[in-house]
Design an enzyme around this catalytic site. Structure first.
Site, PDB file in Angstrom:
ATOM      1  NE  ARG A 188     -36.768  13.233  10.185  1.00  0.00           N
ATOM      2  CZ  ARG A 188     -36.192  13.810   9.931  1.00  0.00           C
ATOM      3  NH1 ARG A 188     -35.357  15.263  10.143  1.00  0.00           N
ATOM      4  NH2 ARG A 188     -36.123  14.011   8.196  1.00  0.00           N
ATOM      5  CB  SER A 221     -39.373   9.296   5.479  1.00  0.00           C
ATOM      6  OG  SER A 221     -38.992   9.280   4.300  1.00  0.00           O
ATOM      7  CD  GLU A 223     -39.133  10.321  10.269  1.00  0.00           C
ATOM      8  OE1 GLU A 223     -37.942  10.284   9.908  1.00  0.00           O
ATOM      9  OE2 GLU A 223     -39.470  11.788   9.615  1.00  0.00           O
TER      10      GLU A 223
HETATM   11  C1  LIG Z   1     -46.114  13.099   2.252  1.00  0.00           C
HETATM   12  C2  LIG Z   1     -45.104  13.774   3.127  1.00  0.00           C
HETATM   13  C3  LIG Z   1     -43.988  13.861   3.256  1.00  0.00           C
HETATM   14  C4  LIG Z   1     -43.002  14.403   4.035  1.00  0.00           C
HETATM   15  N1  LIG Z   1     -42.348  14.656   4.084  1.00  0.00           N
HETATM   16  C5  LIG Z   1     -41.187  15.638   5.305  1.00  0.00           C
HETATM   17  C6  LIG Z   1     -39.827  15.358   5.071  1.00  0.00           C
HETATM   18  O1  LIG Z   1     -39.336  16.206   4.203  1.00  0.00           O
HETATM   19  N2  LIG Z   1     -39.047  15.475   6.306  1.00  0.00           N
HETATM   20  C7  LIG Z   1     -39.327  15.458   7.795  1.00  0.00           C
HETATM   21  O2  LIG Z   1     -39.317  16.014   8.430  1.00  0.00           O
HETATM   22  N3  LIG Z   1     -40.971  14.442   7.343  1.00  0.00           N
HETATM   23  C8  LIG Z   1     -41.883  14.396   6.818  1.00  0.00           C
HETATM   24  N4  LIG Z   1     -42.884  14.418   6.767  1.00  0.00           N
HETATM   25  C9  LIG Z   1     -43.375  14.236   7.761  1.00  0.00           C
HETATM   26  C10 LIG Z   1     -43.892  15.004   9.106  1.00  0.00           C
HETATM   27  O3  LIG Z   1     -44.719  16.437   7.578  1.00  0.00           O
HETATM   28  C11 LIG Z   1     -43.457  16.377  10.106  1.00  0.00           C
HETATM   29  O4  LIG Z   1     -43.377  15.056  11.226  1.00  0.00           O
HETATM   30  C12 LIG Z   1     -44.321  16.941  10.473  1.00  0.00           C
HETATM   31  O5  LIG Z   1     -43.061  17.715  11.100  1.00  0.00           O
HETATM   32  C13 LIG Z   1     -44.999  16.748  11.431  1.00  0.00           C
HETATM   33  O6  LIG Z   1     -46.290  18.134  11.929  1.00  0.00           O
HETATM   34  P1  LIG Z   1     -47.278  17.974  11.686  1.00  0.00           P
HETATM   35  O7  LIG Z   1     -47.982  19.017  12.239  1.00  0.00           O
HETATM   36  O8  LIG Z   1     -48.028  16.874  11.036  1.00  0.00           O
HETATM   37  O9  LIG Z   1     -47.777  16.681  13.416  1.00  0.00           O
HETATM   38  P2  LIG Z   1     -48.296  15.706  14.179  1.00  0.00           P
HETATM   39  O10 LIG Z   1     -48.623  14.428  13.188  1.00  0.00           O
HETATM   40  O11 LIG Z   1     -49.710  16.235  14.423  1.00  0.00           O
HETATM   41  O12 LIG Z   1     -47.806  14.939  15.274  1.00  0.00           O
HETATM   42  C14 LIG Z   1     -46.664  14.396  15.382  1.00  0.00           C
HETATM   43  C15 LIG Z   1     -45.596  15.035  16.708  1.00  0.00           C
HETATM   44  O13 LIG Z   1     -45.428  15.997  17.311  1.00  0.00           O
HETATM   45  C16 LIG Z   1     -46.698  16.695  18.891  1.00  0.00           C
HETATM   46  N5  LIG Z   1     -46.930  17.955  18.863  1.00  0.00           N
HETATM   47  C17 LIG Z   1     -47.864  18.232  17.612  1.00  0.00           C
HETATM   48  N6  LIG Z   1     -47.905  19.534  17.692  1.00  0.00           N
HETATM   49  C18 LIG Z   1     -47.599  19.805  18.211  1.00  0.00           C
HETATM   50  C19 LIG Z   1     -47.492  20.925  19.287  1.00  0.00           C
HETATM   51  N7  LIG Z   1     -47.811  21.784  19.035  1.00  0.00           N
HETATM   52  N8  LIG Z   1     -47.057  20.648  20.789  1.00  0.00           N
HETATM   53  C20 LIG Z   1     -46.956  19.642  21.251  1.00  0.00           C
HETATM   54  N9  LIG Z   1     -46.775  18.145  20.807  1.00  0.00           N
HETATM   55  C21 LIG Z   1     -47.032  18.558  19.215  1.00  0.00           C
HETATM   56  C22 LIG Z   1     -48.207  15.320  17.829  1.00  0.00           C
HETATM   57  O14 LIG Z   1     -48.336  14.815  19.286  1.00  0.00           O
HETATM   58  C23 LIG Z   1     -47.114  14.323  17.756  1.00  0.00           C
HETATM   59  O15 LIG Z   1     -46.258  13.579  18.572  1.00  0.00           O
HETATM   60  C24 LIG Z   1     -43.889  14.415   5.616  1.00  0.00           C
HETATM   61  C25 LIG Z   1     -44.945  13.547   5.893  1.00  0.00           C
HETATM   62  C26 LIG Z   1     -45.589  13.696   4.980  1.00  0.00           C
HETATM   63  C27 LIG Z   1     -47.286  13.024   4.914  1.00  0.00           C
END
Ligand SMILES: Cc1cc2nc3c(=O)[nH]c(=O)nc-3n(C[C@H](O)[C@H](O)[C@H](O)COP(=O)(O)OP(=O)(O)OC[C@H]3O[C@@H](n4cnc5c(N)ncnc54)[C@H](O)[C@@H]3O)c2cc1C
Length: 302
Positions: free
Chosen positions: A177, A227, A297
């Site tokens: 992560r 998570s 996380e």
């Molecule tokens: C139901 C559910 C299930 C999930 N299952 C998993 C799983 O199995 N495995 C897992 O690892 N995660 C899981 N997640 C968590 C999440 O989906 C991941 O961490 C995902 O990678 C986050 O992406 P996001 O675009 O939503 O990030 P955001 O929440 O929008 O951002 C997360 C971080 O990344 C930064 N960021 C986003 N985009 C950029 C960019 N282009 N450039 C620089 N920084 C950026 C943001 O500033 C922030 O710090 C789950 C979440 C949910 C709701």
């Protein structure tokens, strides 16, 4: 305070339709929590992202890069700056042989779908992760037998000094992560995936199996950010939380899911403060029972 001049400049770099003032962030997070952003910009291209982030940096105006908000908890007061939302307007996915180039706003689920359609294997693990490609690489998202690290060939990003760079291999510092991009000034523009040719029916079967397991084990019918805590070495956050007697424990509208104790859910009208208080209480009680300190996380933006 963001002046009218600043807003006008942002509109010059983008378009009037892309710029929203006092926009509720609860609309942009899977937790469905968060007060208003002073300003939110829907990014439409690499040029817009480069120009707007460069301008904000120069003017020392705080900004936050937001993908699909599936790992982010904003505060009830919102964000006192500019949220650069990298979403569907910046989400092209191109497949060339066994290479997939996906813009930062592409949703991992659709990139996994494109891989399946083109009989490419390696991204099945991502077929149930609701984040963007950008957020996915920042977090080195992973599930079951896969993680971004195993399938990423290179990442195109804006460097802290505003130059377009391509990072690969060890430069990406992909760990559990974490990555070189987390809590840094980099902005991810595009991820280049390298996959292997596979059999479509096998890819489909694997995706179906992973998604079935998710539906059975995770509270997908309730708003959450997945998570909530990192997996402590040699253990599981959900198990420790259950053993501390916290299944179903609530603070205001936030609760520890009874279906999967590793998930904090918004059970209805939860505030950011509810979630943060619940997280702190879980950390305290788990530590008392097990001696293990759980680390969040999720990204808590205060
Ligand atoms: C139901 C559910 C299930 C999930 N299952 C998993 C799983 O199995 N495995 C897992 O690892 N995660 C899981 N997640 C968590 C999440 O989906 C991941 O961490 C995902 O990678 C986050 O992406 P996001 O675009 O939503 O990030 P955001 O929440 O929008 O951002 C997360 C971080 O990344 C930064 N960021 C986003 N985009 C950029 C960019 N282009 N450039 C620089 N920084 C950026 C943001 O500033 C922030 O710090 C789950 C979440 C949910 C709701």
């Amino acid at each position: 305070m963001i002046s009218k001049e600043v807003i006008d400049r942002i509109i010059e770099y983008t378009s009037p339709e892309s710029v929203k003032l006092s926009e509720p962030l609860s609309r942009y997070t899977t937790f469905k929590i968060g007060g208003p952003a002073k300003c939110l910009v829907d990014i439409g291209s690499e040029r817009e992202l480069t120009e707007v982030s460069g301008f904000l940096k120069k003017e020392k105006i705080p900004y936050f890069i937001l993908g699909n908000g599936s790992n982010t908890l904003f505060s009830d007061e919102g964000f006192n700056g500019v949220v650069l939302h990298i979403g569907k307007n910046f989400s092209d996915v191109v497949v060339e042989g066994n290479i997939i180039r996906a813009k930062a706003g592409a949703i991992l689920v659709s990139v996994a779908g494109a891989a399946y359609k083109n009989s490419l294997t390696g991204l099945e693990f991502a077929s149930g992760i609701p984040g963007t490609v950008g957020g996915g690489i920042v977090m080195n998202a992973g599930a079951y037998d896969g993680e971004m690290k195993f399938v990423t060939k290179a990442v195109k990003a804006l460097s802290p000094s505003g130059e377009t760079v391509v990072l690969e291999g060890d430069e990406l510092k992909l760990g559990y992560r974490s990555s070189v991009f987390r809590h840094s000034d980099y902005v991810v523009l595009e991820v280049i995936f390298e996959l292997k040719p596979g059999k479509q029916e096998e890819i489909k079967a694997k995706m179906d199996d992973f998604n079935k397991r998710r539906r059975e084990k995770q509270p997908l019918d309730m708003p959450s950010a997945g998570s909530t805590f990192k997996r402590p070495e040699g253990n599981f956050a959900g198990k420790l939380i259950m053993e501390a007697g916290l299944s179903g424990f609530t603070v205001g509208g936030a609760g520890v899911s009874e279906k999967h104790c590793g998930f904090v859910v918004n059970a209805g009208g939860a505030t950011s403060k509810d979630v943060v208080t619940l997280i702190e209480e879980v950390q305290k009680r788990v530590f008392e029972v097990s001696g293990i300190r759980l680390e969040p996380e999720i990204e808590i933006v205060r």
